[in-house]
Design a protein around this motif. Structure first.
Motif, PDB file in Angstrom:
ATOM      1  N   ARG A  90     -41.149 -20.250  -5.165  1.00  0.00           N
ATOM      2  CA  ARG A  90     -40.101 -19.314  -5.632  1.00  0.00           C
ATOM      3  C   ARG A  90     -38.821 -19.382  -4.828  1.00  0.00           C
ATOM      4  O   ARG A  90     -38.562 -18.483  -4.045  1.00  0.00           O
ATOM      5  CB  ARG A  90     -40.648 -17.884  -5.681  1.00  0.00           C
ATOM      6  N   PRO A  91     -37.976 -20.326  -5.043  1.00  0.00           N
ATOM      7  CA  PRO A  91     -38.215 -21.500  -5.890  1.00  0.00           C
ATOM      8  C   PRO A  91     -38.965 -22.545  -5.095  1.00  0.00           C
ATOM      9  O   PRO A  91     -38.922 -22.518  -3.855  1.00  0.00           O
ATOM     10  CB  PRO A  91     -36.797 -21.979  -6.194  1.00  0.00           C
ATOM     11  N   GLY A  92     -39.642 -23.473  -5.768  1.00  0.00           N
ATOM     12  CA  GLY A  92     -40.381 -24.520  -5.083  1.00  0.00           C
ATOM     13  C   GLY A  92     -39.454 -25.353  -4.211  1.00  0.00           C
ATOM     14  O   GLY A  92     -38.467 -25.905  -4.694  1.00  0.00           O
ATOM     15  N   ARG A  93     -39.747 -25.373  -2.942  1.00  0.00           N
ATOM     16  CA  ARG A  93     -38.862 -26.117  -2.032  1.00  0.00           C
ATOM     17  C   ARG A  93     -39.686 -26.680  -0.885  1.00  0.00           C
ATOM     18  O   ARG A  93     -40.816 -26.226  -0.634  1.00  0.00           O
ATOM     19  CB  ARG A  93     -37.768 -25.196  -1.488  1.00  0.00           C
ATOM     20  N   ILE A  94     -39.123 -27.672  -0.197  1.00  0.00           N
ATOM     21  CA  ILE A  94     -39.838 -28.276   0.919  1.00  0.00           C
ATOM     22  C   ILE A  94     -39.588 -27.438   2.166  1.00  0.00           C
ATOM     23  O   ILE A  94     -38.438 -27.214   2.562  1.00  0.00           O
ATOM     24  CB  ILE A  94     -39.380 -29.727   1.134  1.00  0.00           C
ATOM     25  N   ALA A  95     -40.645 -26.934   2.775  1.00  0.00           N
ATOM     26  CA  ALA A  95     -40.506 -26.136   3.985  1.00  0.00           C
ATOM     27  C   ALA A  95     -40.424 -27.049   5.204  1.00  0.00           C
ATOM     28  O   ALA A  95     -39.574 -26.864   6.060  1.00  0.00           O
ATOM     29  CB  ALA A  95     -41.685 -25.174   4.113  1.00  0.00           C
ATOM     30  N   GLU A  96     -41.326 -28.022   5.255  1.00  0.00           N
ATOM     31  CA  GLU A  96     -41.247 -28.969   6.368  1.00  0.00           C
ATOM     32  C   GLU A  96     -42.010 -30.240   6.019  1.00  0.00           C
ATOM     33  O   GLU A  96     -42.840 -30.265   5.110  1.00  0.00           O
ATOM     34  CB  GLU A  96     -41.786 -28.356   7.658  1.00  0.00           C
ATOM     35  N   ILE A  97     -41.704 -31.287   6.746  1.00  0.00           N
ATOM     36  CA  ILE A  97     -42.403 -32.556   6.568  1.00  0.00           C
ATOM     37  C   ILE A  97     -43.004 -32.937   7.914  1.00  0.00           C
ATOM     38  O   ILE A  97     -42.295 -33.038   8.914  1.00  0.00           O
ATOM     39  CB  ILE A  97     -41.445 -33.663   6.072  1.00  0.00           C
ATOM     40  N   LEU A  98     -44.340 -33.100   7.938  1.00  0.00           N
ATOM     41  CA  LEU A  98     -45.035 -33.331   9.202  1.00  0.00           C
ATOM     42  C   LEU A  98     -45.658 -34.720   9.221  1.00  0.00           C
ATOM     43  O   LEU A  98     -46.319 -35.112   8.267  1.00  0.00           O
ATOM     44  CB  LEU A  98     -46.153 -32.298   9.373  1.00  0.00           C
ATOM     45  N   PRO A  99     -45.460 -35.473  10.294  1.00  0.00           N
ATOM     46  CA  PRO A  99     -46.146 -36.762  10.405  1.00  0.00           C
ATOM     47  C   PRO A  99     -47.606 -36.532  10.782  1.00  0.00           C
ATOM     48  O   PRO A  99     -47.935 -35.544  11.455  1.00  0.00           O
ATOM     49  CB  PRO A  99     -45.382 -37.467  11.525  1.00  0.00           C
ATOM     50  N   VAL A 100     -48.486 -37.407  10.315  1.00  0.00           N
ATOM     51  CA  VAL A 100     -49.892 -37.306  10.684  1.00  0.00           C
ATOM     52  C   VAL A 100     -50.208 -38.459  11.633  1.00  0.00           C
ATOM     53  O   VAL A 100     -49.975 -39.618  11.309  1.00  0.00           O
ATOM     54  CB  VAL A 100     -50.802 -37.386   9.443  1.00  0.00           C
ATOM     55  N   ASP A 101     -50.731 -38.113  12.775  1.00  0.00           N
ATOM     56  CA  ASP A 101     -51.135 -39.122  13.745  1.00  0.00           C
ATOM     57  C   ASP A 101     -52.423 -39.774  13.243  1.00  0.00           C
ATOM     58  O   ASP A 101     -53.419 -39.092  13.026  1.00  0.00           O
ATOM     59  CB  ASP A 101     -51.341 -38.415  15.095  1.00  0.00           C
ATOM     60  N   SER A 102     -52.393 -41.087  13.054  1.00  0.00           N
ATOM     61  CA  SER A 102     -53.529 -41.747  12.400  1.00  0.00           C
ATOM     62  C   SER A 102     -54.822 -41.603  13.207  1.00  0.00           C
ATOM     63  O   SER A 102     -55.909 -41.662  12.646  1.00  0.00           O
ATOM     64  CB  SER A 102     -53.216 -43.220  12.167  1.00  0.00           C
ATOM     65  N   SER A 103     -54.703 -41.385  14.512  1.00  0.00           N
ATOM     66  CA  SER A 103     -55.925 -41.249  15.310  1.00  0.00           C
ATOM     67  C   SER A 103     -56.595 -39.902  15.035  1.00  0.00           C
ATOM     68  O   SER A 103     -57.814 -39.774  15.138  1.00  0.00           O
ATOM     69  CB  SER A 103     -55.598 -41.376  16.795  1.00  0.00           C
ATOM     70  N   SER A 104     -55.808 -38.909  14.662  1.00  0.00           N
ATOM     71  CA  SER A 104     -56.394 -37.576  14.491  1.00  0.00           C
ATOM     72  C   SER A 104     -56.941 -37.366  13.072  1.00  0.00           C
ATOM     73  O   SER A 104     -57.816 -36.545  12.861  1.00  0.00           O
ATOM     74  CB  SER A 104     -55.342 -36.507  14.795  1.00  0.00           C
ATOM     75  N   GLN A 105     -56.445 -38.147  12.097  1.00  0.00           N
ATOM     76  CA  GLN A 105     -56.762 -37.779  10.717  1.00  0.00           C
ATOM     77  C   GLN A 105     -58.181 -38.166  10.285  1.00  0.00           C
ATOM     78  O   GLN A 105     -58.699 -37.618   9.326  1.00  0.00           O
ATOM     79  CB  GLN A 105     -55.736 -38.370   9.748  1.00  0.00           C
ATOM     80  N   HIS A 106     -58.811 -39.104  10.993  1.00  0.00           N
ATOM     81  CA  HIS A 106     -60.105 -39.580  10.506  1.00  0.00           C
ATOM     82  C   HIS A 106     -61.252 -38.661  10.852  1.00  0.00           C
ATOM     83  O   HIS A 106     -62.271 -38.668  10.198  1.00  0.00           O
ATOM     84  CB  HIS A 106     -60.377 -40.981  11.060  1.00  0.00           C
ATOM     85  N   ASP A 107     -61.076 -37.895  11.891  1.00  0.00           N
ATOM     86  CA  ASP A 107     -62.173 -37.043  12.336  1.00  0.00           C
ATOM     87  C   ASP A 107     -61.810 -35.580  12.095  1.00  0.00           C
ATOM     88  O   ASP A 107     -61.029 -34.985  12.833  1.00  0.00           O
ATOM     89  CB  ASP A 107     -62.430 -37.307  13.827  1.00  0.00           C
ATOM     90  N   ARG A 108     -62.421 -35.019  11.054  1.00  0.00           N
ATOM     91  CA  ARG A 108     -62.079 -33.651  10.674  1.00  0.00           C
ATOM     92  C   ARG A 108     -62.479 -32.646  11.748  1.00  0.00           C
ATOM     93  O   ARG A 108     -62.004 -31.516  11.744  1.00  0.00           O
ATOM     94  CB  ARG A 108     -62.780 -33.277   9.366  1.00  0.00           C
ATOM     95  N   ALA A 109     -63.384 -33.076  12.638  1.00  0.00           N
ATOM     96  CA  ALA A 109     -63.864 -32.140  13.661  1.00  0.00           C
ATOM     97  C   ALA A 109     -63.034 -32.204  14.945  1.00  0.00           C
ATOM     98  O   ALA A 109     -63.226 -31.404  15.848  1.00  0.00           O
ATOM     99  CB  ALA A 109     -65.328 -32.436  13.986  1.00  0.00           C
TER     100      ALA A 109
END
Lengths: 264, 261
Positions: free
Chosen positions: B214-233
């Motif tokens: 309301r209205p649809g907008r981008i709040a932020e853009i975050l990079p994902v560190d590839s080492s952190s994304q594979h392990d959900r825990a």
């Protein structure tokens, strides 16, 4: 309306049992009828016995007249039905797929279809003459209406989400018609054809009975009535019912076969 | 493989007329997706994230701003962009193989090459032995895999995913997420995933675009560190999830990872 039912979910054994249940009433009626004529409860001229009718059927068959009459009716019927549905399917698809046609032609068609089909007989007789053409035109009209109505409804309700898939895959108009619109309308088209099959069979009898006399089951019955041969009339009724039932069965089998994807 | 150009979304806005009133569904969207990149877009329902995908794929053509691919303004759908919807949207009257082959109807490849591609993509999603089945005979997860094969069979440059696993159970979802990541990485496809599942966004995305409504907008853009994304825990995963959730406006620190739809 026609009974387009499915008996899936009922086991084969139970279905056979139900099948037999349906035969009890006709069997009782035939017994009562036979008893009534055997014991002279009714006038045999008004309600001839089964034997008399069977004998009449055998005679007509032996003379070759019965085969000619049945063939004449069937050819007339199938020709009319084929013409009516061959015109009705494209007409229904066009109405269902074109918003312009739907708006411009739809209301008129809906108004005209309210006219009982038999009311067309005088007009058709004048337009198409008194011969075979008029009968076939009448039968075709009887098939045309339900085929158009149902094809139209089916083509109009092509699922929007699937239409979007076709759009994303950049399918051409023709590809959308053949891969999406027609298959998705097919169950409705079959309902229309099924009804058309029934209506045009009724129209065949009507045409033979109300229009000019000629070879055909209707003609056979007219003759029976005029000469007070009730056995001939009842023979005609039995033939009409039997052939109608057979055609209905055939349509159901074809429908199940073509729409096999719905069975799963 | 990476020569299919950058996807540029510039100052894009979209308005709908609802009951005589104009509602802004999207406002001032700017996003650039590099070739081979996987971008996850997260946001609560009604933030316009699905609308954005519909604009990119070409289903909605009436919008403000520009969407460019290789510097050219996009006009309508092309086979270079494929989409997987939340519902599988398979054609119920076609067998699995024919549903996948739908993607190749416009292709000029010879018939046996098309057959080979269909088979290859069914194997890719692990459904080679279900080629002759009808959609109604498949489970939800299997149907969605067929839809993925249908989207991939043209070898699109850009794959758009509109909450593709939203309707699946948790186990199937986790399995398909891993499968999707494997396929997209191995084919070098650019992917844009829309989801309301924060963990899914982190697990799959190279970057996460957080949207607000309301209205649809981008709040932020975050990079994902590839080492952190594979392990959900891992703590890194949990930390990023916390940041994304905060970006979504969910300030309570112990909120579950998955927002209500």
């Amino acid at each position: 309306m026609t009974a387009v039912t499915t008996t899936s979910g009922i086991s084969g054994k139970a279905r056979t049992k139900q099948h037999w249940n349906g035969l009890i009433l006709p069997a009782v009626l035939i017994l009562v009828w036979e008893a009534a004529s055997q014991f002279g409860i009714v006038d045999a001229r008004l309600l001839p016995s089964l034997g008399t009718i069977a004998g009449r059927a055998w005679n007509e068959l032996a003379e070759g007249r019965l085969a000619v009459d049945i063939a004449a009716s069937l050819v007339r019927y199938l020709t009319g039905f084929a013409i009516g549905s061959a015109l009705g399917i494209p007409a229904g698809l066009a109405l269902g797929l074109s918003r312009t046609l739907d708006r411009c032609v739809g209301p008129t068609f809906n108004a005209v279809k309210q006219i009982a089909v038999f009311a067309w007989i005088p007009l058709i007789s004048v337009w198409f003459g008194v011969g075979e053409a008029a009968k076939i035109a009448f039968i075709a009209l009887a098939a045309f209406t339900p085929v158009v109505v149902n094809t139209w409804a089916g083509a109009r309700s092509v699922p929007r989400d699937l239409a979007e898939v076709a759009q994303v895959l950049t399918l051409s108009r023709w590809q959308r018609l053949t891969w999406l619109a027609i298959p998705s309308a097919l169950p409705s088209i079959f309902v229309g054809l099924h009804l058309g099959l029934i209506y045009s069979w009724l129209a065949t009898v009507g045409a033979e009975y109300f229009m000019t006399i000629g070879p055909g089951i209707g003609g056979l019955m007219t003759e029976g009535r005029e000469h007070f041969h009730m056995d001939l009339v009842i023979l005609g009724v039995v033939l009409l019912g039997g052939i109608g039932l057979g055609l209905n069965r055939l349509a159901t089998v074809l429908e199940t076969h073509v729409l096999s994807w719905k069975q799963h | 493989m990476t020569d299919h150009g950058t996807l540029e979304i510039r100052n894009v806005g979209k308005r709908f007329d609802v009951a005589g009133q104009t509602v802004a569904a999207l406002s001032d969207i700017n996003l650039s997706v590099a070739p081979g990149e996987f971008v996850s877009i997260v946001g609560a329902s009604g933030c316009g994230k699905s609308t954005l995908l519909r604009l990119i794929v070409g289903l909605e053509r009436d919008y403000d701003g520009e969407i460019l691919l290789k510097g050219n303004r996009l006009a309508g759908p092309t086979l270079g962009r494929a989409i997987v919807f939340q519902e599988h949207r398979l054609f119920p009257w076609l067998r699995v193989e024919d549903n996948v082959a739908l993607g190749l109807l416009k292709s000029t490849l010879p018939a046996d090459e098309k057959r080979r591609l269909v088979r290859e993509h069914l194997d890719l999603v692990g459904l080679g032995s279900f080629a002759k089945a009808y959609p109604a005979q498949l489970s939800g997860g299997m149907s969605q895999r067929v839809a993925i094969a249908r989207a991939l069979v043209n070898r699109p440059d850009i794959l758009l995913l509109d909450e593709p696993f939203g309707a699946l159970d948790a186990l199937t979802r986790a399995y398909l997420q891993a499968e999707l990541r494997r396929i997209v990485r191995s084919e070098g496809i650019t992917a844009v995933l829309v989801t309301h599942d924060v963990e899914e966004a982190i697990f799959l995305g190279d970057r996460i675009v957080v949207m607000q409504p309301r209205p649809g907008r981008i709040a932020e853009i975050l990079p994902v560190d590839s080492s952190s994304q594979h392990d959900r825990a891992s703590p890194a995963f949990a930390h990023l999830r916390e940041i994304v959730l905060n970006g979504l406006g969910a300030h309570h620190p112990v909120l579950p990872g998955r927002l209500a739809a």
